[in-house]
Design an enzyme around this catalytic site. Structure first.
Site, mmCIF file in Angstrom:
data_model
loop_
_atom_site.group_PDB
_atom_site.id
_atom_site.type_symbol
_atom_site.label_atom_id
_atom_site.label_comp_id
_atom_site.label_asym_id
_atom_site.label_seq_id
_atom_site.Cartn_x
_atom_site.Cartn_y
_atom_site.Cartn_z
ATOM 1 N N HIS A 1 0.849 -1.183 0.000
ATOM 2 C CA HIS A 1 0.000 0.000 0.000
ATOM 3 C C HIS A 1 0.881 1.227 0.000
ATOM 4 O O HIS A 1 1.948 1.220 0.619
ATOM 5 C CB HIS A 1 -0.904 0.002 1.242
ATOM 6 C CG HIS A 1 -2.095 0.882 1.086
ATOM 7 N ND1 HIS A 1 -2.029 2.239 1.301
ATOM 8 C CD2 HIS A 1 -3.358 0.610 0.708
ATOM 9 C CE1 HIS A 1 -3.225 2.747 1.068
ATOM 10 N NE2 HIS A 1 -4.050 1.788 0.696
ATOM 11 N N ASP B 1 -7.867 -5.469 0.297
ATOM 12 C CA ASP B 1 -8.370 -6.264 -0.819
ATOM 13 C C ASP B 1 -7.971 -7.730 -0.746
ATOM 14 O O ASP B 1 -8.488 -8.547 -1.509
ATOM 15 C CB ASP B 1 -7.880 -5.685 -2.153
ATOM 16 C CG ASP B 1 -8.603 -4.398 -2.484
ATOM 17 O OD1 ASP B 1 -9.792 -4.320 -2.151
ATOM 18 O OD2 ASP B 1 -7.986 -3.495 -3.049
HETATM 19 N N1 CMC Z 1 4.070 -7.512 -4.838
HETATM 20 C C1 CMC Z 1 5.411 -7.531 -5.040
HETATM 21 N N2 CMC Z 1 6.211 -6.466 -4.925
HETATM 22 C C2 CMC Z 1 5.620 -5.314 -4.583
HETATM 23 C C3 CMC Z 1 4.234 -5.208 -4.353
HETATM 24 C C4 CMC Z 1 3.456 -6.375 -4.485
HETATM 25 N N3 CMC Z 1 2.139 -6.344 -4.265
HETATM 26 N N4 CMC Z 1 3.926 -3.928 -4.035
HETATM 27 C C5 CMC Z 1 5.075 -3.256 -4.067
HETATM 28 N N5 CMC Z 1 6.106 -4.093 -4.391
HETATM 29 C C6 CMC Z 1 7.522 -3.759 -4.451
HETATM 30 C C7 CMC Z 1 7.862 -2.997 -5.724
HETATM 31 O O1 CMC Z 1 8.245 -3.862 -6.762
HETATM 32 C C8 CMC Z 1 8.991 -2.121 -5.244
HETATM 33 O O2 CMC Z 1 10.146 -2.927 -5.151
HETATM 34 P P1 CMC Z 1 11.584 -2.297 -5.527
HETATM 35 O O3 CMC Z 1 11.827 -1.258 -4.480
HETATM 36 O O4 CMC Z 1 12.510 -3.458 -5.474
HETATM 37 O O5 CMC Z 1 11.440 -1.722 -6.902
HETATM 38 C C9 CMC Z 1 8.593 -1.763 -3.820
HETATM 39 O O6 CMC Z 1 7.775 -2.855 -3.369
HETATM 40 C C10 CMC Z 1 7.813 -0.470 -3.711
HETATM 41 O O7 CMC Z 1 6.716 -0.553 -4.612
HETATM 42 P P2 CMC Z 1 6.025 0.693 -5.294
HETATM 43 O O8 CMC Z 1 5.355 0.243 -6.551
HETATM 44 O O9 CMC Z 1 7.018 1.806 -5.380
HETATM 45 O O10 CMC Z 1 4.966 1.075 -4.190
HETATM 46 P P3 CMC Z 1 3.714 2.003 -4.417
HETATM 47 O O11 CMC Z 1 3.466 2.680 -3.136
HETATM 48 O O12 CMC Z 1 3.885 2.843 -5.622
HETATM 49 O O13 CMC Z 1 2.563 0.952 -4.765
HETATM 50 C C11 CMC Z 1 0.652 -0.393 -4.663
HETATM 51 C C12 CMC Z 1 1.476 0.694 -3.955
HETATM 52 C C13 CMC Z 1 -0.625 -0.651 -3.865
HETATM 53 C C14 CMC Z 1 0.229 0.129 -6.046
HETATM 54 C C15 CMC Z 1 1.511 -1.660 -4.794
HETATM 55 O O14 CMC Z 1 1.902 -2.121 -3.522
HETATM 56 C C16 CMC Z 1 0.812 -2.757 -5.575
HETATM 57 O O15 CMC Z 1 0.897 -2.782 -6.804
HETATM 58 N N6 CMC Z 1 0.108 -3.710 -4.867
HETATM 59 C C17 CMC Z 1 -0.636 -4.730 -5.539
HETATM 60 C C18 CMC Z 1 -1.979 -4.171 -5.965
HETATM 61 C C19 CMC Z 1 -2.916 -3.988 -4.790
HETATM 62 O O16 CMC Z 1 -3.079 -4.859 -3.945
HETATM 63 N N7 CMC Z 1 -3.589 -2.830 -4.772
HETATM 64 C C20 CMC Z 1 -4.612 -2.528 -3.766
HETATM 65 C C21 CMC Z 1 -4.219 -1.381 -2.920
HETATM 66 S S1 CMC Z 1 -5.276 -1.243 -1.474
HETATM 67 C C22 CMC Z 1 -6.778 -0.733 -2.085
HETATM 68 C C23 CMC Z 1 -6.766 0.679 -2.463
HETATM 69 O O17 CMC Z 1 -6.697 1.539 -1.574
HETATM 70 O O18 CMC Z 1 -6.850 0.933 -3.666
#
Ligand code: CMC
Length: 463
Positions: A330, A386
Site C-alpha cells: 500500500h 483487498d
Molecule cells: N508484490 C510484489 N512487490 C511489490 C508489491 C506487491 N504487491 N507492491 C510493491 N512491491 C515492491 C515494488 O516492486 C517495489 O520494489 P523495488 O523497491 O525493489 O522496486 C517496492 O515494493 C515499492 O513498490 P512501489 O510500486 O514503489 O509502491 P507504491 O506505493 O507505488 O505501490 C501499490 C502501492 C498498492 C500500487 C503496490 O503495492 C501494488 O501494486 N500492490 C498490488 C496491488 C494492490 O493490492 N492494490 C490494492 C491497494 S489497497 C486498495 C486501495 O486503496 O486501492
C-alpha cells in the site's frame, strides 16, 4: 558572493505559531530564502506551501522553482478534516473515530452522514437521512433501457461508470453546485441510486430480470434484495451476509486522498456536476492497482491453484518478471492495513456460515509465507484490505467481476464528502499541475509526407 536573505510567504499562508521555517540557500545565486513551515495538521503533519518556492529564481525572468513529485508521493493536495491514516502505525479514523469502533457499532448510512457532516447524526437527523436516501432509490426507466444496450459480458464497472455519468443528464440542476439544497439532493440521490445501478448491472450480466428497490428494507438488505431476489415475494437477507456487507461498506467508505478520491476532487474542481465527478472516481477505482485489486487477488489465487505451488509463485513475484502479489502493499500503510485485520475476522464469520473456501487455504498460506519472506518484510509489504474481501464476496456468491462495484457503492460516501469539502474550501481552484517539459526545443516544421489524405487499406476492410 554576497548572501541576501528574503522572507517569502504566499498570500493567505498562515505563518506557523512556532515561527519554524526552512532556510534554503540557492547555490546558483547565493541567495538565501526563508520558507515558513506554514501548515501543521492535528496529528503533527507539517508542510511548506510549495508556492513559496516560486520566488526562488535564478534570474528575474525565471518562472521560479517548481517541486517535482510524480504520483504525488510527498505532496499534500488539500487540507482535509475527513479521514486520518497513520500508515506506519496502521491507524485509520473517520472524523476522529477509529475504524474498528465504527465497524463494530455503526451503520453504513450513519458513517456516510459522519463523513459528510463531521459529527455523528442525532436520532432525528439519522431518521431523515435514512428516509431521504430510501425515498430516492428508484432510477428513471430510461436508465434501464440504457443498460440494456450493454453486451451480456460487459464489465459491471463499465456499466456503473456510464450509468452514473448518464444520471447527470437526468438532473441538470445538479450543476448548481454552490447551492446547498442542490448539493443536498445530489448527495442523497447518488447514495440512493448507486446501489440500484450496481444491482441492475449485476442482473443484466446474469440475464436476470431487474429487481426494483424495496424501500421497506435497510440500505444493505435492499441492495442484497436487488441482487439476489428471485420469485419470493419478500426477500430476507442472511443476517451474517447483511452484517458482513454493512462492515465492508464501512471499511471502504473513505480512505483520504487515494487515486479515485483525487480523481473526484480533480474532476470536481472544474465545477462539473457531482454525477460526472463521481463517475470519474468510479473509472479510477476500476484500475487493477486500485479497487480492481480484489478481483485480481482471486484471479491470482485460482492461477496458483494449490498451496504446493505457492513457493514457485512467490519466487516469480520476487524476480519482478511475474505479476505482483495482489492484495499486498500500500502506498500509505507500511504496516498491517487495519481494515485487513477486520476483514480477516469477518471472513471467519462468513466462512462459518458458508463452509471453508478452498482458496482461503491458499490465501492464508500466501499471507504466512509473504509475512516471513525478506523481500516483503524489507519493503514493508503487508496484506491490504483487498486481500480477503474478494474471498468473502465470492463466498457470498458475488461474481469476481462484481467485487470492485461493491467497493464503489461504499466509496461513493467518501467521494461525496471529499467532493463537497473541496468545493467549500476557499483555497481550492481548478486542479492543474505543472510539468517539467523535456521534449524537443523549438524546431521548424518540414513535412516528409507525399499524400496528406490517405484512406484505410482496402485489404483490411470487411467486405
Ligand atoms: N508484490 C510484489 N512487490 C511489490 C508489491 C506487491 N504487491 N507492491 C510493491 N512491491 C515492491 C515494488 O516492486 C517495489 O520494489 P523495488 O523497491 O525493489 O522496486 C517496492 O515494493 C515499492 O513498490 P512501489 O510500486 O514503489 O509502491 P507504491 O506505493 O507505488 O505501490 C501499490 C502501492 C498498492 C500500487 C503496490 O503495492 C501494488 O501494486 N500492490 C498490488 C496491488 C494492490 O493490492 N492494490 C490494492 C491497494 S489497497 C486498495 C486501495 O486503496 O486501492
Amino acid at each position: 558572493m554576497s548572501t541576501k536573505t528574503t522572507t517569502q510567504s504566499s498570500p493567505g499562508s498562515a505563518a506557523p505559531q512556532t515561527g519554524a521555517a526552512l532556510e534554503i540557500s540557492d547555490t546558483r545565486t547565493g541567495t538565501s530564502y526563508n520558507i515558513p513551515i506554514a501548515l501543521s495538521g492535528t496529528e503533527g503533519d507539517t508542510a511548506i506551501r510549495t508556492m513559496d518556492l516560486r520566488k526562488i529564481k535564478e534570474t528575474k525572468e525565471d518562472f521560479g522553482l517548481l517541486s517535482y513529485d510524480p504520483a504525488f508521493m510527498n505532496t499534500a493536495s488539500c487540507q482535509s478534516a475527513i479521514t486520518f491514516i497513520d500508515g506506519d502505525k496502521g491507524i485509520l479514523r473517520y472524523r476522529g473515530y477509529p475504524i474498528e469502533q465504527l465497524a463494530e457499532g455503526a451503520t453504513f448510512l450513519e458513517v456516510a452522514w459522519l463523513l459528510r457532516n463531521g459529527e455523528l447524526p442525532t436520532q432525528k437527523e439519522y431518521e431523515t437521512w435514512v428516509h431521504d436516501i430510501t425515498f430516492h432509490t428508484y432510477v428513471h426507466e430510461n436508465i434501464r433501457k440504457f443498460l440494456e444496450g450493454f453486451r451480456y459480458d460487459a464489465h459491471p464497472m463499465s456499466m456503473l461508470c456510464s450509468t452514473v455519468a448518464a444520471l447527470s443528464s437526468f438532473y441538470p440542476s445538479a450543476k448548481n453546485i454552490f447551492d446547498k439544497e442542490s448539493r443536498d439532493i445530489s448527495i442523497v440521490r447518488l447514495l440512493a441510486k448507486v446501489p440500484t445501478l450496481a444491482a441492475f448491472a449485476y442482473r443484466h450480466v446474469k440475464g436476470l430480470p431487474i429487481i426494483y428497490p424495496d424501500n421497506d428494507l435497510s440500505y444493505t438488505e435492499n441492495f442484497l434484495s436487488m441482487i439476489a431476489r428471485m420469485s419470493e415475494p419478500k426477500y430476507e437477507a442472511n443476517p451474517v451476509f447483511k452484517r458482513a456487507l454493512e462492515v465492508l461498506f464501512i471499511l471502504h467508505a473513505d480512505h483520504e486522498q487515494n487515486c479515485s478520491t483525487s480523481a473526484v476532487r480533480a474532476v470536481g474542481s472544474s465545477q462539473v456536476d457531482p454525477f460526472s465527478a463521481i463517475a470519474a472516481g468510479i473509472a479510477a477505482l476500476y484500475g487493477p492497482l486500485h479497487g480492481g485489486a480484489n478481483e485480481q487477488v482471486l484471479h491470482m489465487i485460482s492461477e496458483i491453484g494449490h498451496p504446493k505451488n505457492i513457493p514457485a509463485f512467490i519466487d516469480e513475484v520476487k524476480s519482478g518478471k511475474g505479476q505482483r502479489l495482489m492484495g499486498f502493499g500500500h502506498r500509505v500503510y507500511k504496516s498491517y492495513d487495519p481494515r485487513a485485520r477486520i476483514v480477516k475476522q469477518l471472513a471467519d464469520d462468513v466462512f462459518k456460515e458458508t463452509g471453508m473456501d478452498k482458496d482461503l487455504e491458499i490465501a492464508l498460506e500466501l499471507e504466512r509465507i509473504a509475512l516471513e519472506d525478506e523481500y516483503f518484510v524489507s519493503r514493508k509489504l503487508y496484506p491490504n484490505v483487498d486481500f480477503y474481501t474478494g474471498l468473502i464476496y465470492r463466498s457470498m456468491a458475488f461474481p469476481t467481476e462484481f467485487f470492485t462495484v461493491l467497493f464503489a457503492v461504499a466509496r461513493t460516501a467518501g467521494w461525496l464528502a471529499q467532493w463537497e469539502e473541496m468545493l467549500l474550501d476557499k483555497e481550492q481552484k481548478i486542479a492543474r499541475p505543472r510539468q517539467i517539459y523535456v521534449g524537443p526545443a523549438e524546431r521548424e516544421y518540414s513535412s516528409g509526407l507525399t499524400n496528406k489524405a490517405p484512406r484505410a487499406r482496402k485489404d483490411s476492410l470487411r467486405k
